[in-house]
Design a protein around this motif. Structure first.
Motif, PDB file in Angstrom:
ATOM      1  N   ASN A 270       0.841  -1.151   0.154  1.00 49.44           N
ATOM      2  CA  ASN A 270      -0.030  -0.148   0.096  1.00 49.44           C
ATOM      3  C   ASN A 270       0.959   1.353  -0.085  1.00 49.44           C
ATOM      4  O   ASN A 270       0.370   2.395  -0.279  1.00 49.44           O
ATOM      5  CB  ASN A 270      -1.059  -0.062   1.268  1.00 49.44           C
ATOM      6  CG  ASN A 270      -1.910   1.067   1.350  1.00 49.44           C
ATOM      7  OD1 ASN A 270      -1.500   2.143   1.952  1.00 49.44           O
ATOM      8  ND2 ASN A 270      -2.930   1.217   0.276  1.00 49.44           N
ATOM      9  N   ASP A 271       2.048   1.247   0.432  1.00 54.99           N
ATOM     10  CA  ASP A 271       2.998   2.322   0.439  1.00 54.99           C
ATOM     11  C   ASP A 271       3.813   2.572  -0.918  1.00 54.99           C
ATOM     12  O   ASP A 271       4.678   3.368  -1.108  1.00 54.99           O
ATOM     13  CB  ASP A 271       4.051   2.189   1.316  1.00 54.99           C
ATOM     14  CG  ASP A 271       4.882   3.513   2.044  1.00 54.99           C
ATOM     15  OD1 ASP A 271       4.109   4.462   1.669  1.00 54.99           O
ATOM     16  OD2 ASP A 271       5.715   3.201   2.621  1.00 54.99           O
ATOM     17  N   THR A 272       3.535   1.758  -1.937  1.00 56.65           N
ATOM     18  CA  THR A 272       3.940   1.937  -3.331  1.00 56.65           C
ATOM     19  C   THR A 272       2.783   2.135  -4.374  1.00 56.65           C
ATOM     20  O   THR A 272       1.941   1.287  -4.154  1.00 56.65           O
ATOM     21  CB  THR A 272       4.904   0.812  -3.635  1.00 56.65           C
ATOM     22  OG1 THR A 272       4.095  -0.413  -3.806  1.00 56.65           O
ATOM     23  CG2 THR A 272       6.034   0.534  -2.465  1.00 56.65           C
ATOM     24  N   ALA A 273       3.059   2.868  -5.272  1.00 57.61           N
ATOM     25  CA  ALA A 273       2.090   3.154  -6.375  1.00 57.61           C
ATOM     26  C   ALA A 273       1.981   1.756  -7.171  1.00 57.61           C
ATOM     27  O   ALA A 273       0.698   1.401  -7.408  1.00 57.61           O
ATOM     28  CB  ALA A 273       2.663   4.177  -7.480  1.00 57.61           C
ATOM     29  N   ALA A 274       2.704   0.836  -7.325  1.00 58.62           N
ATOM     30  CA  ALA A 274       2.749  -0.388  -8.055  1.00 58.62           C
ATOM     31  C   ALA A 274       1.814  -1.389  -7.072  1.00 58.62           C
ATOM     32  O   ALA A 274       0.925  -1.893  -7.604  1.00 58.62           O
ATOM     33  CB  ALA A 274       4.075  -0.971  -8.264  1.00 58.62           C
ATOM     34  N   GLY A 275       2.235  -1.293  -5.659  1.00 61.52           N
ATOM     35  CA  GLY A 275       1.264  -2.114  -4.971  1.00 61.52           C
ATOM     36  C   GLY A 275      -0.225  -1.617  -5.097  1.00 61.52           C
ATOM     37  O   GLY A 275      -1.314  -2.495  -5.022  1.00 61.52           O
ATOM     38  N   ARG A 276      -0.308  -0.185  -4.998  1.00 59.29           N
ATOM     39  CA  ARG A 276      -1.878   0.029  -5.008  1.00 59.29           C
ATOM     40  C   ARG A 276      -2.629  -0.261  -6.269  1.00 59.29           C
ATOM     41  O   ARG A 276      -3.650  -0.599  -6.364  1.00 59.29           O
ATOM     42  CB  ARG A 276      -2.023   1.609  -4.515  1.00 59.29           C
ATOM     43  CG  ARG A 276      -1.456   2.157  -3.395  1.00 59.29           C
ATOM     44  CD  ARG A 276      -1.744   3.419  -2.827  1.00 59.29           C
ATOM     45  NE  ARG A 276      -0.901   4.413  -3.954  1.00 59.29           N
ATOM     46  CZ  ARG A 276       0.071   4.791  -3.246  1.00 59.29           C
ATOM     47  NH1 ARG A 276       0.889   4.288  -2.248  1.00 59.29           N
ATOM     48  NH2 ARG A 276       0.855   5.449  -4.336  1.00 59.29           N
ATOM     49  N   ALA A 277      -1.725  -0.227  -7.162  1.00 60.71           N
ATOM     50  CA  ALA A 277      -2.413  -0.409  -8.797  1.00 60.71           C
ATOM     51  C   ALA A 277      -2.573  -2.054  -8.724  1.00 60.71           C
ATOM     52  O   ALA A 277      -3.710  -2.329  -9.514  1.00 60.71           O
ATOM     53  CB  ALA A 277      -1.404  -0.130  -9.822  1.00 60.71           C
ATOM     54  N   GLU A 278      -1.959  -2.810  -8.085  1.00 58.60           N
ATOM     55  CA  GLU A 278      -2.292  -4.251  -8.094  1.00 58.60           C
ATOM     56  C   GLU A 278      -3.568  -4.656  -7.171  1.00 58.60           C
ATOM     57  O   GLU A 278      -4.159  -5.595  -7.216  1.00 58.60           O
ATOM     58  CB  GLU A 278      -1.170  -4.987  -7.319  1.00 58.60           C
ATOM     59  CG  GLU A 278      -0.017  -5.130  -8.402  1.00 58.60           C
ATOM     60  CD  GLU A 278       1.419  -5.947  -7.643  1.00 58.60           C
ATOM     61  OE1 GLU A 278       1.000  -6.263  -6.571  1.00 58.60           O
ATOM     62  OE2 GLU A 278       2.441  -5.796  -8.168  1.00 58.60           O
TER      63      GLU A 278
END
Length: 448
Positions: A270-278
């Motif tokens: 959740n602390d990364t843009a890539a993780g939130r996009a997933e």
């Protein structure tokens, strides 16, 4: 999960008999809880900033719940062992996909799991088992859990209660101090029979690791301090601090102060843009889309005078997002609702946890025993939230009014039966308006 409700009840009866034969009977308990819930939601047209949605009619559901709870005693020895069992059966009495008169829908909404055609099931059942071990004043529980903690609060607001699967250690070995720690890996929603991983509202990816720890310290008989920590892997880290104090004024008067503070920040994906996009993202407004970042403080003061109780308070959210805790409601194809929140604003319809929201509230309660009617009580609360942040446009606001009336039968063949009426109205610029009524009958029967 048990497919056959009859098989579920037979299994629990057999388990109780085995426990007795094995020597657990001395401290064993077996209770049957019955709940009848008629649940009506009137989905009003939207009057806020989200557009003018049409009136969508009513959702009406009616169900009967049977919850059989068995708690064994412990074996003899330095370390005692035992087992608990929780059998749950929900039966649909009405509602679930049949067309009604104009303006009234029988579509499922809150109480039952759904079939593949989106109609409500006729009945659903589930069984939870918990192994336990006790040493001195410490207890380890493994299996089905129903935590009642500031960072994880099991929901029991529909027909059957929400449960979790994991491990929990509770210690009371230190005088005036209760310590709790644990790990949660799965959850079964209040209107579901499937165990799932964990997420937050808006999150579509499952996490299987929620760790928590904390404690309650009775500083004095009147003052209690709390601290709890919770971490949902790849979603958030949360800290909670609470303080409650009860000041006796006279024999029938007191003033209670309740202070609470949560700090929640992003973790892992959740602390990364890539993780939130997933899919590791929260719903609602956030300064950084989907990122969890909030602070919540609240203060409430409750004055009791005889049969009268008046509570007033305020809650304030700040930071970059709304408030989040463990939830399942956004996981695809599960139909499971969120847990409850340890917030004074978590009420029948709304929780008032949107980004930036400031909520003022007041509640009045009366116990009719003061008028010679023991068992009868009533309460009303009004909450007004404003300063709700949005991506575009002005701040939004909302209000909710809840009215509750309860009566516990005091004698005769129905002694102990509780009749309850719950009515709530929500008017909001953030979501569609709605009115909701719940008619409840509850009874708990001690069998062993």
């Amino acid at each position: 999960m048990y497919k056959s409700p009859l098989a579920l009840m037979v299994s629990l009866s057999t388990l109780a008999q085995y426990a007795a034969a094995a020597g657990f009977i001395d401290d064993s308990q077996l209770t049957l809880s019955l709940r009848n819930n008629h649940f009506t939601t009137d989905n009003r047209e939207s009057r806020g900033k989200i557009g003018n949605a049409a009136y969508t009619g009513q959702n009406k559901e009616w169900g009967q719940a049977f919850v059989l709870s068995y708690a064994s005693g412990y074996t003899l020895g330095v370390v005692g062992f035992g087992i608990d069992a929780l059998g749950q059966l929900g039966v649909r009495l009405d509602g679930g996909g049949k067309a009604g008169k104009a303006g009234v829908s029988r579509t499922p909404g809150q109480l039952f799991p759904l079939e593949s055609d989106n109609s409500a099931v006729d009945d659903y059942a589930k069984l939870g088992l918990t192994g336990k071990a006790r040493f001195a004043k410490s207890e380890l529980r493994v299996g089905t859990l129903q935590p009642k903690l500031p960072v994880l609060l099991s929901n029991d607001g529909r027909l059957l209660p929400q449960t979790y699967e994991g491990y929990q250690l509770t210690s009371k070995d230190i005088k005036n101090l209760t310590l709790v720690g644990g790990l949660i890996e799965h959850a079964v929603g209040r209107s579901s029979t499937n165990d799932t991983g964990l997420a937050v509202n808006g999150g579509t990816r499952q996490s299987n690791k929620f760790t928590y720890a904390g404690g309650d310290w009775a500083v004095t008989p009147a003052l209690t301090a709390q601290y709890y920590y919770g971490k949902l892997e790849d979603y958030y880290v949360q800290h909670f601090v609470g303080l409650t104090h009860v000041l006796p004024i006279a024999n029938d008067q007191s003033l209670k102060t309740d202070l609470r503070y949560f700090r929640t920040s992003a973790d892992g994906a959740n602390d990364t843009a890539a993780g939130r996009a997933e899919g590791y993202a929260g719903a609602g407004y956030a300064s950084t889309t989907g990122k969890i970042d909030s602070r919540v403080w609240s203060a409430a003061f409750t004055y009791t005078l005889g049969s009268h109780t008046l509570m007033v308070g305020q809650q304030q959210l700040s930071g970059g997002s709304g408030f989040y805790q463990v939830a399942q409601n956004s996981l695809p194809n599960e139909g499971a609702g969120p847990g409850s929140y340890y917030l004074l604003t978590d009420r029948q319809v709304s929780s008032f946890i949107r980004a930036g929201e400031r909520t003022r509230f007041a509640q009045y309660s009366y116990d009719f025993a003061g008028l010679g009617v023991p068992g009868l009580s009533a309460s009303m609360i009004y909450l007004k939230g404003d300063e709700i942040r949005t991506a575009n446009g002005p701040d939004q606001h909302e209000w909710e009014r809840d009215i509750a009336l309860d009566y516990v039968v005091q004698g005769g063949p129905l002694k102990g039966v509780t009749f309850s009426v719950r009515q709530a109205s929500l008017r909001s610029g953030a979501v569609s308006d709605l009115d909701q009524t719940r008619l409840l009958v509850n009874y708990k029967l001690r069998l062993l």
